[in-house]
Design an enzyme around this catalytic site. Structure first.
Site, PDB file in Angstrom:
ATOM      1  N   GLY A 130       0.745  -1.152   0.244  1.00 54.59           N
ATOM      2  CA  GLY A 130      -0.054   0.220  -0.016  1.00 54.59           C
ATOM      3  C   GLY A 130       0.914   1.036   0.210  1.00 54.59           C
ATOM      4  O   GLY A 130       1.749   1.328  -1.392  1.00 54.59           O
ATOM      5  N   ASP A 239       2.208  12.393  -8.587  1.00 50.69           N
ATOM      6  CA  ASP A 239       2.348  13.557  -8.643  1.00 50.69           C
ATOM      7  C   ASP A 239       1.688  14.025  -9.184  1.00 50.69           C
ATOM      8  O   ASP A 239       1.210  15.709  -8.807  1.00 50.69           O
ATOM      9  CB  ASP A 239       4.101  13.872  -9.366  1.00 50.69           C
ATOM     10  CG  ASP A 239       4.537  13.612  -8.132  1.00 50.69           C
ATOM     11  OD1 ASP A 239       4.772  13.126  -7.230  1.00 50.69           O
ATOM     12  OD2 ASP A 239       5.925  13.633  -8.525  1.00 50.69           O
ATOM     13  N   GLY A 339     -26.940  19.519  13.999  1.00 53.50           N
ATOM     14  CA  GLY A 339     -27.236  18.510  15.905  1.00 53.50           C
ATOM     15  C   GLY A 339     -27.669  16.719  14.473  1.00 53.50           C
ATOM     16  O   GLY A 339     -27.412  16.390  14.040  1.00 53.50           O
ATOM     17  N   GLU A 363      -4.590   7.419  -3.076  1.00 52.36           N
ATOM     18  CA  GLU A 363      -3.647   8.128  -3.098  1.00 52.36           C
ATOM     19  C   GLU A 363      -2.559   8.791  -2.521  1.00 52.36           C
ATOM     20  O   GLU A 363      -1.930   9.603  -2.746  1.00 52.36           O
ATOM     21  CB  GLU A 363      -4.329   8.775  -4.022  1.00 52.36           C
ATOM     22  CG  GLU A 363      -5.119   8.774  -5.488  1.00 52.36           C
ATOM     23  CD  GLU A 363      -5.180  10.219  -6.432  1.00 52.36           C
ATOM     24  OE1 GLU A 363      -4.135  10.693  -6.740  1.00 52.36           O
ATOM     25  OE2 GLU A 363      -5.814   9.831  -7.028  1.00 52.36           O
ATOM     26  N   THR A 365      -1.006   8.135   2.075  1.00 53.54           N
ATOM     27  CA  THR A 365      -2.572   8.612   3.319  1.00 53.54           C
ATOM     28  C   THR A 365      -1.671   9.233   3.559  1.00 53.54           C
ATOM     29  O   THR A 365      -0.553  10.071   3.059  1.00 53.54           O
ATOM     30  CB  THR A 365      -2.217   7.805   4.428  1.00 53.54           C
ATOM     31  OG1 THR A 365      -0.430   7.505   4.278  1.00 53.54           O
ATOM     32  CG2 THR A 365      -2.316   6.042   4.269  1.00 53.54           C
TER      33      THR A 365
END
Lengths: 385, 260
Positions: A130, A239, A339, A363, A365
């Site tokens: 990952g 990027d 609320g 993409e 963390t």
């Protein structure tokens, strides 16, 4: 605030907004409930030419840049992140071809992508890879004029619905990070199938599946970039796309904020609309301030990328990090301002809050973004000394 | 197949108010849109073109700023646009408007003329059929479906209170359409960009060879004497419950008011 967008950029914004309001808002709750892929919306987006926004005109696109893509993504995200994820993932999957594809590959794939005839997906993540792309286990072995791909990609956005997949596989494990390569694989190729569709907390309209490669043979021409350039392709792709995730953050935050203001003007407590209370005003003021800061940052980085800057890792990471943290905070606060009503599915903000969470995860963390920024700082200051 | 779609730029009535002092529409800050029914007419023409080929021209009459509506039509994909604009057209009622449009249509040439069933500001539903009368061609109003179009004929479904009629007509023909007919497409980006640059043909009274006595206020047999917003009466009561309960309550009320 006026960001001095050009007439054309405003046109793009207005069209994306029209699609969002007329075609996405009415169906977003149902899409969230059922988790069905928004084919109708994708068709509308295709007809609007928005899939070709960032694709050069010679391949049937509009030849625009990162800023235009961000403006469109922001407007779609203001209505539904599930839809905008499906749209933005298309760009993510296209970047490897756009940045590193051969002329032949571009001619083969980009016109259909620009027209929205075929969707695209990007496959990097695996069960053990990952944040650490180095853990990639999918392999591609050259046999004659074909690569034989084996392995499983996980959590792939647009999995199953896309027809074109750009994926990363190891071609030479002994070379470490220089042993990965990028490939384009078409749906329907023998040995290429899809695993189960994931049941997600948010962005439920988007499709997320495994990609399973079992002796999947693709011609040698499907290699993107050089053999061994896979991680470069992946990093440059990310990027380019990260600022778009920032734009998603700005959009969902704006959408949630508007719902909160609308509600606060109507909701009466102690004999007054709650917006007249300073406690609420201060929350809304903070939300408005951070959204504007995030938008200014995303647009500025997008313009920097469009200027042709060579290395944009740090800046794109900064825009993604900040704008998506803002998105999580603002959507959470929107629920708080509203609320009990905010917590109910009758209003869209609880969905926006669930949706926003992914932006801090996918993409790269936001912890990885901080790594990227940190490493860039180390390099920068070492150079300037 | 040559098609002309007559469109009208109207204020977005969802946001229109009437000034109670002068009894005129408050147009300030109210966005203008293409009359929503006309958008369905544009979509219908584009769909006919996709199947049968041909050319679609959007036509409107109005002040120079009505050009915005034509550019919107162009961004949806119509091929050409023409704006009837001339001081001589000012003050036209539906009759003079239909006359003027019909003269322009004669100039442009059309096998099928499409209109929305009515405009949301005037709500008369007269201009479409009147154009057909001036052109001396058949018209079919309230079209909900187009079954066939081409080969010199058209087969359509006309919406009725209790169902629909299937009608075949020779061409040229004028159709007015209802919302059920289709879902209008959104503009495309390429369409919008092209529409921005497109030249819009301007037509004056002289261009269409119109008789001046038939134009504008002079050519209008009807005139608006007064526009006013009916006062809203506050002394109203809604009766709730089943039909039986409501009828009983109503009778009680009427007896109480000495109407019964």
């Amino acid at each position: 605030m006026d960001y001095f967008l050009t007439e054309e950029q405003l046109m793009i914004r207005d069209l994306a907004r029209q699609i969002a309001e007329e075609k996405i808002v009415p169906v977003r709750a149902e899409l969230d409930e059922t988790g069905e892929f928004p084919w109708d919306v994708m068709k509308t987006i295709a007809q609007s030419d928005l899939f070709g926004l960032f694709i050069p005109e010679e391949y049937g696109g509009l030849g625009k840049g990162c800023l235009e893509l961000c403006v469109a993504v922001e407007e779609l995200s203001r209505a539904c992140l599930g839809v905008s994820t499906s749209y933005a993932a298309n760009a993510l999957g296209t970047y490897p071809l756009l940045l590193f594809g051969t002329e032949d590959q571009k001619k083969r794939f980009l016109p259909d992508i620009a027209a929205g005839k075929r969707l695209v997906a990007f496959g990097l993540t695996e069960a053990n890879a990952g944040s650490d792309a180095g853990g990639t286990q999918t392999t591609a072995r050259l046999e004659g004029n074909e690569y034989v791909i084996n392995g499983t990609k996980q959590w792939i956005t647009n999995g199953g619905v896309a027809e074109i997949y750009t994926i990363i596989a190891i071609t030479d494990r002994s070379k470490g990070p220089r042993g990965a390569s990028a490939f384009v694989v078409e749906k329907g190729t023998p040995g290429f199938s899809f695993g189960k569709k994931e049941n997600k907390m948010g962005i439920r309209a988007s499709a997320t599946t495994e990609l399973i490669f079992d002796n999947c043979r693709v011609p040698r021409e499907n290699l993107i970039g050089k053999d061994g350039a896979g991680f470069l392709v992946a990093m440059k792709t990310l990027d380019s796309s990260r600022t778009g995730v920032g734009a998603q953050g700005v959009g969902v935050a704006q959408g949630a904020f508007e719902e909160a203001v609308k509600f606060a003007r109507k909701r009466v407590q102690f004999g007054h609309p709650v917006i007249t209370f300073q406690a609420i005003q201060h929350m809304l003021a903070d939300m408005a301030t951070s959204i504007e800061a995030a938008r200014a940052l995303v647009y500025a980085v997008a313009r920097f990328i469009d200027s042709g800057a060579k290395d944009v890792s740090k800046e794109s990471a900064i825009s993604k990090l900040y704008a998506t943290d803002v998105a999580m905070k603002v959507t959470t606060d929107a629920v708080q301002v509203m609320g009990g009503s905010g917590y109910m599915k009758e209003y869209p903000v609880e969905k926006m809050m669930r949706d926003a969470k992914i932006l801090q995860i996918y993409e790269g963390t936001n912890q990885i973004q901080r790594n990227v920024i940190g490493q860039a700082l180390i390099k920068e200051f070492a150079r300037s000394k | 197949m040559n098609m002309v779609v007559c469109i009208k730029q109207v204020p977005d009535t969802a946001e229109v108010r009437i000034n109670p002092e002068t009894n005129t529409l408050i147009r300030d800050g109210v966005p203008s849109i293409i009359n929503p029914y006309d958008v369905h007419a544009i979509e219908a023409a584009l769909q006919i073109r996709e199947k049968a080929g041909g050319k679609v021209t959007a036509l409107t009459m109005g002040p120079p700023q009505a050009e915005v509506a034509l550019r919107e039509a162009l961004s949806m994909g119509v091929d050409d646009a023409a704006l009837l604009t001339d001081r001589a057209f000012a003050g036209s009622d539906t009759w003079a408007t239909a006359y003027t449009l019909s003269k322009a249509i004669q100039l442009l040439g059309a096998d099928i003329i499409l209109c929305g069933k009515q405009a949301i500001d005037g709500d008369t539903a007269q201009v479409g059929p009147e154009i057909a009368e001036f052109l001396d061609i058949p018209h079919i109003s309230y079209i909900r479906k187009i079954d066939e179009a081409g080969g010199g004929r058209i087969v359509v479904q006309r919406l009725m209170d209790d169902g629909f009629d299937v009608i075949e007509s020779s061409l040229p023909v004028l159709l007015t359409v209802v919302r059920e007919l289709n879902v209008p497409r959104l503009p495309s980006l390429k369409g919008k960009m092209a529409a921005k640059k497109a030249m819009i043909r301007k037509l004056t009274a002289a261009d269409i060879g119109a008789e001046e006595s038939s134009l504008g206020l002079r050519g209008s047999p009807t005139q608006v004497k007064n526009i006013f917003a009916p006062e809203s009466r506050k002394d109203r009561k809604m009766l709730e419950g089943t039909i039986e309960e409501k009828v009983e309550a109503l009778v009680r009320e009427l007896v109480g008011l000495k109407c019964l």
